[in-house]
Design a protein around this motif. Structure first.
Motif, PDB file in Angstrom:
ATOM      1  N   VAL A  67       0.876  -1.165   0.000  1.00  0.00           N
ATOM      2  CA  VAL A  67       0.000   0.000   0.000  1.00  0.00           C
ATOM      3  C   VAL A  67       0.916   1.219   0.000  1.00  0.00           C
ATOM      4  O   VAL A  67       1.681   1.420   0.943  1.00  0.00           O
TER       5      VAL A  67
ATOM      6  N   THR B 111      -3.318   1.955  -3.304  1.00  0.00           N
ATOM      7  CA  THR B 111      -3.317   0.513  -3.540  1.00  0.00           C
ATOM      8  C   THR B 111      -3.503   0.176  -5.013  1.00  0.00           C
ATOM      9  O   THR B 111      -2.809  -0.688  -5.549  1.00  0.00           O
TER      10      THR B 111
ATOM     11  N   SER C 286      -3.981  -6.365  -5.724  1.00  0.00           N
ATOM     12  CA  SER C 286      -4.185  -5.048  -5.131  1.00  0.00           C
ATOM     13  C   SER C 286      -5.670  -4.740  -4.932  1.00  0.00           C
ATOM     14  O   SER C 286      -6.029  -3.985  -4.019  1.00  0.00           O
ATOM     15  N   TRP C 287      -6.565  -5.316  -5.757  1.00  0.00           N
ATOM     16  CA  TRP C 287      -8.000  -5.138  -5.504  1.00  0.00           C
ATOM     17  C   TRP C 287      -8.421  -5.873  -4.251  1.00  0.00           C
ATOM     18  O   TRP C 287      -9.301  -5.407  -3.507  1.00  0.00           O
TER      19      TRP C 287
ATOM     20  N   GLY D 296      -8.502   4.287  -8.492  1.00  0.00           N
ATOM     21  CA  GLY D 296      -8.921   4.658  -7.149  1.00  0.00           C
ATOM     22  C   GLY D 296     -10.005   5.716  -7.159  1.00  0.00           C
ATOM     23  O   GLY D 296     -10.979   5.644  -6.404  1.00  0.00           O
TER      24      GLY D 296
ATOM     25  N   THR E 247      -7.461  -3.655  -1.558  1.00  0.00           N
ATOM     26  CA  THR E 247      -8.385  -2.520  -1.498  1.00  0.00           C
ATOM     27  C   THR E 247      -9.670  -2.894  -0.784  1.00  0.00           C
ATOM     28  O   THR E 247     -10.196  -2.125   0.037  1.00  0.00           O
TER      29      THR E 247
ATOM     30  N   VAL F 149      -7.143   3.921  -0.848  1.00  0.00           N
ATOM     31  CA  VAL F 149      -7.577   3.338  -2.116  1.00  0.00           C
ATOM     32  C   VAL F 149      -6.628   3.721  -3.250  1.00  0.00           C
ATOM     33  O   VAL F 149      -6.181   2.869  -4.032  1.00  0.00           O
TER      34      VAL F 149
ATOM     35  N   VAL G 147     -16.305  -3.016  -4.449  1.00  0.00           N
ATOM     36  CA  VAL G 147     -15.257  -3.461  -5.372  1.00  0.00           C
ATOM     37  C   VAL G 147     -15.846  -4.320  -6.491  1.00  0.00           C
ATOM     38  O   VAL G 147     -15.539  -4.119  -7.676  1.00  0.00           O
TER      39      VAL G 147
END
Length: 415
Positions: A188, A289, A261-262, A295, A265, A286, A231
């Motif tokens: 992050v 990341t 990375s999602w 984001g 998030t 967000v 998401v």
């Protein structure tokens, strides 16, 4: 200005060692106080650490990254272990081979460094990997397993250990390297900057004291459901955002979207929701990341995720609570009209006009012009015109007159 009498006497007394006098002066310089002050950066860092995600602080040298980590470790009551990544060899993270009595049968174990052994013995701690951007590619490759799998040699770091790294931009790093894409995508990324007022007051003797965010146990289940809906809703509508590897080497060394990375998030949204974090804190997490572009799209979709359901508004227009922000209000009104288009009947058409009147009473009139014109076009020949439409007729007519006047005005007139 005159020196305090006692200090002056000690300075004049040749029997007092000068280092003792220096120690007294250093003690006076270190005698500072604190005051409560919110810190968005530290809140974001705390939530990411609580979520057990590796964090990378980006900032110029001397900006206070190490001081922030020290304060965080004290606040969380975690022992701080600092490792300067750039002065270590790859084997310091992957382990040093130790040949035993019968390597052909027992194999060759990989011995971990002493700092990893201390962390395992303690069972908890904050591992600070400093100067990450000056670590050569071979060391970065060795760090992949540490950051993702939490393994150092033959040891696995316990769950109570959190990992935070710091790096300087390549332009200000000594012999700096760009981070490799696999390593960067495991962090992050938080941009660390200084606050002028904080620095001035701190040098004057008063440093900030920040209250760290706390998770509300009652909100945990709702926070997880909210994060998953946010998401998954975005990625279902924008499949191209699931994985987007940047073209440039520099951007690959930062935050970019991938399934990994999602997933990070999603976890951060849940933690920020459970902690009641501000929009600024959530934005830092967000964008740090999945990157700025994806984001910001996610943040915009979060705004719409909280919008009232058009069917709820049509069921009780008199109690309709509409968003204050113009773009969100426009989206709600468009949604109401679209709901009538999908299931048209006289009662729903009348209720939609009532919602538009409510919007006219509580916000900018120009926002109802387009929805009113669209709604009017949906009228069936057998439907009676509701009385509320009289209140909107003037607004629509005035808007059309303004549009016609603009069309008649020659380009460049009045200049």
């Amino acid at each position: 200005m005159t020196l305090h009498a006692t200090s002056a006497d000690r300075l004049a007394d040749p029997a007092v060692p000068q280092l003792d006098v220096a120690a007294e002066l250093l003690a006076l310089l270190g005698d500072t106080t604190t005051e409560p002050r919110p810190d968005t950066q530290l809140e974001a860092l705390t939530l990411a650490v609580a979520a057990d995600l590796p964090v990378l602080l980006w900032g110029e040298p001397g900006i206070g990254k190490t001081a922030a980590l020290t304060q965080l470790a004290e606040s969380l009551d975690l022992p701080l272990t600092t490792v300067i990544a750039s002065v270590h060899e790859p084997s310091d993270f992957s382990g040093l081979p130790v040949v035993g009595d019968d390597p052909a049968v027992q194999g060759v174990p990989m011995a971990p460094p002493d700092w990893a052994v201390r962390l395992v013995r303690a069972g908890r701690g904050l591992l600070f990997l400093d100067e990450l951007s000056t670590a050569p590619p071979a060391v970065q490759a060795a760090l992949l397993r540490l950051v993702l799998e939490r393994r150092v040699g033959a040891l696995t770091l316990p769950p109570g250990v959190r990992i935070v790294a710091a790096a300087n931009p390549r332009s200000s790093a000594a012999d700096g390297w760009e981070l490799s894409a696999p390593l960067a995508n495991r962090f992050v990324h938080l941009q660390w900057t200084h606050d002028h007022d904080v620095v001035v007051r701190g040098l004057g003797g008063t440093w900030p004291r920040t209250s760290l965010p706390r998770l509300d146990q009652r909100l945990l289940s709702d926070a997880v459901a909210y994060a998953r809906r946010a998401v998954c809703g975005l990625l279902a509508a924008r499949p191209a955002l699931v994985h987007r590897l940047p073209n440039s080497e520099t951007r690959r060394g930062g935050a970019w979207p991938s399934p990994r990375s999602w997933d990070m998030t999603l976890r951060l949204i849940a933690f920020a929701t459970a902690a009641g974090a501000s929009r600024e804190v959530l934005s830092l997490l967000v964008r740090g990341t999945v990157g700025d572009g994806p984001g910001l799209e996610l943040l915009a979709s979060l705004d719409r995720l909280d919008l009232p359901d058009p069917e709820t508004l049509l069921a009780d227009p008199a109690s309709a609570v509409l968003p204050e922000r113009g773009d969100l209000r426009q989206a709600v009104l468009d949604g109401v009209v679209e709901a009538v288009r999908n299931r048209p009947d006289q009662s729903r058409w009348d209720a939609a006009w009532a919602v538009l009147v409510r919007a006219l009473e509580t916000g900018a009139p120009d926002l109802v012009v387009v929805p009113a014109a669209t709604l009017a076009a949906l009228r069936d020949d057998g439907w009676t015109v509701p009385a509320q439409i009289e209140r909107l007729a003037g607004v629509v007519a005035l808007s059309r007159q303004a549009d016609l006047a603009a069309e008649r005005t020659p380009v460049g007139a009045g200049r």
